[in-house]
Design a protein around this motif. Structure first.
Motif, PDB file in Angstrom:
ATOM      1  N   TRP A 187       0.940  -1.102   0.061  1.00  0.00           N
ATOM      2  CA  TRP A 187       0.206  -0.109  -0.006  1.00  0.00           C
ATOM      3  C   TRP A 187       0.847   1.250  -0.041  1.00  0.00           C
ATOM      4  O   TRP A 187       2.047   1.242   0.188  1.00  0.00           O
ATOM      5  N   LEU A 188       0.190   2.360  -0.244  1.00  0.00           N
ATOM      6  CA  LEU A 188       0.995   3.632  -0.134  1.00  0.00           C
ATOM      7  C   LEU A 188       0.341   4.144   1.085  1.00  0.00           C
ATOM      8  O   LEU A 188      -0.624   4.639   1.284  1.00  0.00           O
ATOM      9  N   VAL A 189       1.396   4.668   1.911  1.00  0.00           N
ATOM     10  CA  VAL A 189       0.966   5.197   3.296  1.00  0.00           C
ATOM     11  C   VAL A 189       1.229   6.813   3.254  1.00  0.00           C
ATOM     12  O   VAL A 189       2.417   7.297   2.697  1.00  0.00           O
ATOM     13  N   THR A 190       0.248   7.338   3.309  1.00  0.00           N
ATOM     14  CA  THR A 190       0.352   8.613   3.384  1.00  0.00           C
ATOM     15  C   THR A 190       1.302   9.496   4.273  1.00  0.00           C
ATOM     16  O   THR A 190       1.558   8.869   5.096  1.00  0.00           O
ATOM     17  N   ALA A 191       1.957  10.570   3.409  1.00  0.00           N
ATOM     18  CA  ALA A 191       3.066  11.067   4.304  1.00  0.00           C
ATOM     19  C   ALA A 191       2.645  11.514   5.853  1.00  0.00           C
ATOM     20  O   ALA A 191       3.758  11.304   6.687  1.00  0.00           O
ATOM     21  N   ASP A 192       1.636  11.951   6.051  1.00  0.00           N
ATOM     22  CA  ASP A 192       1.065  12.376   7.398  1.00  0.00           C
ATOM     23  C   ASP A 192       1.415  11.360   8.436  1.00  0.00           C
ATOM     24  O   ASP A 192       1.191  11.187   9.601  1.00  0.00           O
ATOM     25  N   GLU A 193       1.489   9.816   7.961  1.00  0.00           N
ATOM     26  CA  GLU A 193       1.416   8.700   8.965  1.00  0.00           C
ATOM     27  C   GLU A 193       2.989   8.187   8.904  1.00  0.00           C
ATOM     28  O   GLU A 193       3.126   7.266   9.805  1.00  0.00           O
ATOM     29  N   VAL A 194       3.766   8.912   8.324  1.00  0.00           N
ATOM     30  CA  VAL A 194       5.310   8.385   8.411  1.00  0.00           C
ATOM     31  C   VAL A 194       5.949   9.436   9.302  1.00  0.00           C
ATOM     32  O   VAL A 194       6.268  10.675   8.613  1.00  0.00           O
ATOM     33  N   ALA A 195       5.896   9.246  10.529  1.00  0.00           N
ATOM     34  CA  ALA A 195       6.569  10.410  11.425  1.00  0.00           C
ATOM     35  C   ALA A 195       7.817  10.842  10.894  1.00  0.00           C
ATOM     36  O   ALA A 195       8.340  12.106  11.024  1.00  0.00           O
ATOM     37  N   ASP A 196       8.637   9.750  10.776  1.00  0.00           N
ATOM     38  CA  ASP A 196      10.085  10.106  10.229  1.00  0.00           C
ATOM     39  C   ASP A 196      10.533   9.108   9.213  1.00  0.00           C
ATOM     40  O   ASP A 196      11.153   8.073   9.386  1.00  0.00           O
ATOM     41  N   PRO A 197      10.876   9.515   7.877  1.00  0.00           N
ATOM     42  CA  PRO A 197      10.974   8.586   6.985  1.00  0.00           C
ATOM     43  C   PRO A 197      12.687   8.240   7.051  1.00  0.00           C
ATOM     44  O   PRO A 197      12.983   7.360   6.197  1.00  0.00           O
ATOM     45  N   GLN A 198      13.221   9.081   7.865  1.00  0.00           N
ATOM     46  CA  GLN A 198      14.946   8.490   8.071  1.00  0.00           C
ATOM     47  C   GLN A 198      15.112   7.920   9.282  1.00  0.00           C
ATOM     48  O   GLN A 198      16.282   7.691   9.888  1.00  0.00           O
ATOM     49  N   ASN A 199      14.183   7.080   9.554  1.00  0.00           N
ATOM     50  CA  ASN A 199      14.156   6.130  10.985  1.00  0.00           C
ATOM     51  C   ASN A 199      13.203   4.768  10.436  1.00  0.00           C
ATOM     52  O   ASN A 199      12.306   4.568  11.505  1.00  0.00           O
ATOM     53  N   LEU A 200      13.347   4.261   9.294  1.00  0.00           N
ATOM     54  CA  LEU A 200      12.743   3.115   9.175  1.00  0.00           C
ATOM     55  C   LEU A 200      13.623   1.964   8.762  1.00  0.00           C
ATOM     56  O   LEU A 200      14.588   2.003   8.082  1.00  0.00           O
ATOM     57  N   GLY A 201      13.062   0.667   9.403  1.00  0.00           N
ATOM     58  CA  GLY A 201      13.977  -0.415   9.206  1.00  0.00           C
ATOM     59  C   GLY A 201      13.540  -0.836   8.100  1.00  0.00           C
ATOM     60  O   GLY A 201      12.524  -1.051   7.753  1.00  0.00           O
ATOM     61  N   LEU A 202      14.549  -1.582   7.208  1.00  0.00           N
ATOM     62  CA  LEU A 202      14.318  -2.432   5.976  1.00  0.00           C
ATOM     63  C   LEU A 202      15.081  -3.548   5.949  1.00  0.00           C
ATOM     64  O   LEU A 202      16.135  -3.883   6.793  1.00  0.00           O
ATOM     65  N   ARG A 203      14.135  -4.548   5.730  1.00  0.00           N
ATOM     66  CA  ARG A 203      14.876  -6.012   5.679  1.00  0.00           C
ATOM     67  C   ARG A 203      14.308  -6.840   4.489  1.00  0.00           C
ATOM     68  O   ARG A 203      13.384  -6.773   3.847  1.00  0.00           O
ATOM     69  N   LEU A 204      15.064  -7.866   4.219  1.00  0.00           N
ATOM     70  CA  LEU A 204      14.911  -8.655   2.927  1.00  0.00           C
ATOM     71  C   LEU A 204      15.213  -9.950   3.333  1.00  0.00           C
ATOM     72  O   LEU A 204      16.508 -10.090   3.869  1.00  0.00           O
ATOM     73  N   SER A 205      14.672 -10.973   3.051  1.00  0.00           N
ATOM     74  CA  SER A 205      15.202 -12.519   3.168  1.00  0.00           C
ATOM     75  C   SER A 205      14.835 -13.057   1.696  1.00  0.00           C
ATOM     76  O   SER A 205      13.967 -12.633   1.173  1.00  0.00           O
ATOM     77  N   VAL A 206      15.793 -13.974   1.703  1.00  0.00           N
ATOM     78  CA  VAL A 206      15.674 -15.024   0.293  1.00  0.00           C
ATOM     79  C   VAL A 206      15.474 -16.412   0.877  1.00  0.00           C
ATOM     80  O   VAL A 206      16.532 -16.740   1.714  1.00  0.00           O
ATOM     81  N   ASN A 207      14.675 -16.970   0.398  1.00  0.00           N
ATOM     82  CA  ASN A 207      14.140 -18.266   0.947  1.00  0.00           C
ATOM     83  C   ASN A 207      14.351 -18.476   2.471  1.00  0.00           C
ATOM     84  O   ASN A 207      14.971 -19.527   2.860  1.00  0.00           O
ATOM     85  N   GLY A 208      13.861 -17.569   3.105  1.00  0.00           N
ATOM     86  CA  GLY A 208      13.688 -17.787   4.686  1.00  0.00           C
ATOM     87  C   GLY A 208      14.865 -17.097   5.049  1.00  0.00           C
ATOM     88  O   GLY A 208      15.141 -16.941   6.467  1.00  0.00           O
ATOM     89  N   VAL A 209      16.136 -16.871   4.580  1.00  0.00           N
ATOM     90  CA  VAL A 209      17.520 -16.460   5.204  1.00  0.00           C
ATOM     91  C   VAL A 209      17.661 -14.884   4.974  1.00  0.00           C
ATOM     92  O   VAL A 209      17.435 -14.232   4.031  1.00  0.00           O
ATOM     93  N   LYS A 210      17.669 -14.270   6.018  1.00  0.00           N
ATOM     94  CA  LYS A 210      17.680 -12.634   5.987  1.00  0.00           C
ATOM     95  C   LYS A 210      19.190 -12.265   5.388  1.00  0.00           C
ATOM     96  O   LYS A 210      20.125 -12.804   5.597  1.00  0.00           O
ATOM     97  N   ARG A 211      18.858 -11.462   4.317  1.00  0.00           N
ATOM     98  CA  ARG A 211      20.026 -10.990   3.421  1.00  0.00           C
ATOM     99  C   ARG A 211      20.246  -9.571   3.750  1.00  0.00           C
ATOM    100  O   ARG A 211      21.440  -8.922   3.802  1.00  0.00           O
ATOM    101  N   GLN A 212      19.275  -8.833   4.160  1.00  0.00           N
ATOM    102  CA  GLN A 212      19.590  -7.227   4.194  1.00  0.00           C
ATOM    103  C   GLN A 212      18.612  -6.917   5.408  1.00  0.00           C
ATOM    104  O   GLN A 212      17.539  -7.339   5.679  1.00  0.00           O
ATOM    105  N   ASP A 213      19.230  -5.983   6.354  1.00  0.00           N
ATOM    106  CA  ASP A 213      18.702  -5.469   7.555  1.00  0.00           C
ATOM    107  C   ASP A 213      19.400  -4.092   7.890  1.00  0.00           C
ATOM    108  O   ASP A 213      20.505  -4.094   8.312  1.00  0.00           O
TER     109      ASP A 213
END
Length: 283
Positions: A187-213
């Protein structure tokens, strides 16, 4: 507010996801979530309709979630925007944003199948924070002005084919613009609901193995700086998407880590913006 589009490809209808997980049909407010909706008061009308209880509920069972905005006019991407990612690829820290374009036709839904191109041996993953533009922007006067033109944020998966990108051309387009190479949403989260776009955790896993954090606080060039910077060199239109870079952990930066092959499953997610899941298949 969380805005999304649901239905079969090419037949999506606009919707709102409520805090308790219900889907409300926005078709009575707007025919789609596009630049016109974002720039002409559509978000305020949708918010008012939700508050008034005017929107019918959708049955979410088996309902496909498409990209949260219709096909953008352009996708502007920023490369090497996290220090750890630049380091893992052996690139110097850029003095100015590294900018390239991606074919808008790459945008698909967050759970759609992604196709590995014919002849590919280096299809790679990249979780990114996407910025969606809500007002026309040209020659913005700094970061404060940039905040005023941002409609909201979404999870973006900037899939890349590294051989095509780095070995076949001095520009990156060939490895970035293959079909299905930009799942967006859910979804698109409207800007008013994102208090600080410079403090968001990003993660990604491949086949259940975390690759990005990672975290957006580690960006070299913050979101508002990027929007203002880009507006000096191109006109940003409502509905345009900016992919703001990826943290460390891509296959390119992990020697010995296999690139994506048919049957692999990738799951990107960002705090507060939701998560995606794609299975990769041969083109």
């Amino acid at each position: 507010m969380k805005l999304l589009r649901v239905g079969a490809p090419g037949e999506e209808r606009p919707a709102v996801r409520t805090d308790d997980g219900r889907l409300l049909d926005l078709s009575g407010v707007t025919p789609d979530i596009d630049g016109v909706f974002l720039s002409c008061g559509g978000v305020d009308r949708a918010r008012a309709a939700v508050a008034a209880g005017e929107l019918p509920e959708l049955d979410a069972d088996g309902l496909r979630i498409g990209p949260p905005v219709t096909r953008p006019g352009k996708i502007v991407c920023v490369g090497l925007n996290y220090r750890d990612h630049a380091a893992e690829t052996g690139a110097p820290i850029p003095a100015r944003p590294v900018v390239f374009m991606k074919d808008p036709g790459t945008v698909v839904g967050p759970y759609d199948e992604v196709l590995i191109p014919r002849g590919s041996v280096k299809t790679d993953w990249e979780v990114e924070l996407a910025v969606v533009i809500g007002q026309r922007a040209r020659y913005l006067d700094g970061p404060d002005a940039a905040h005023e033109v941002i409609a909201g944020y979404a999870v973006s998966h900037d899939v890349s084919e590294r051989e095509f990108q780095l070995e076949y051309s001095p520009q990156w387009d060939l490895g970035k613009s293959c079909e299905t190479f930009n799942p967006l949403g859910p979804w698109l989260v409207t800007a008013d609901e994102v208090a600080d776009p410079q403090n968001l955790g990003l993660r990604l896993s491949v086949n259940g193995v975390k690759r990005q954090d990672g975290n957006t606080r580690d960006m070299i060039f913050p979101v508002a700086h990027l929007v203002a910077y880009l507006s000096r060199y191109m006109v940003l239109e409502p509905g345009d998407v900016i992919n703001t870079g990826t943290p460390a952990g891509v296959a390119l930066g992990l020697p010995g880590t296999p690139y994506l092959r048919p049957g692999d499953t990738v799951e990107p997610e960002i705090d507060g913006l939701g998560g995606q899941r794609q299975t990769f298949a041969p083109a």
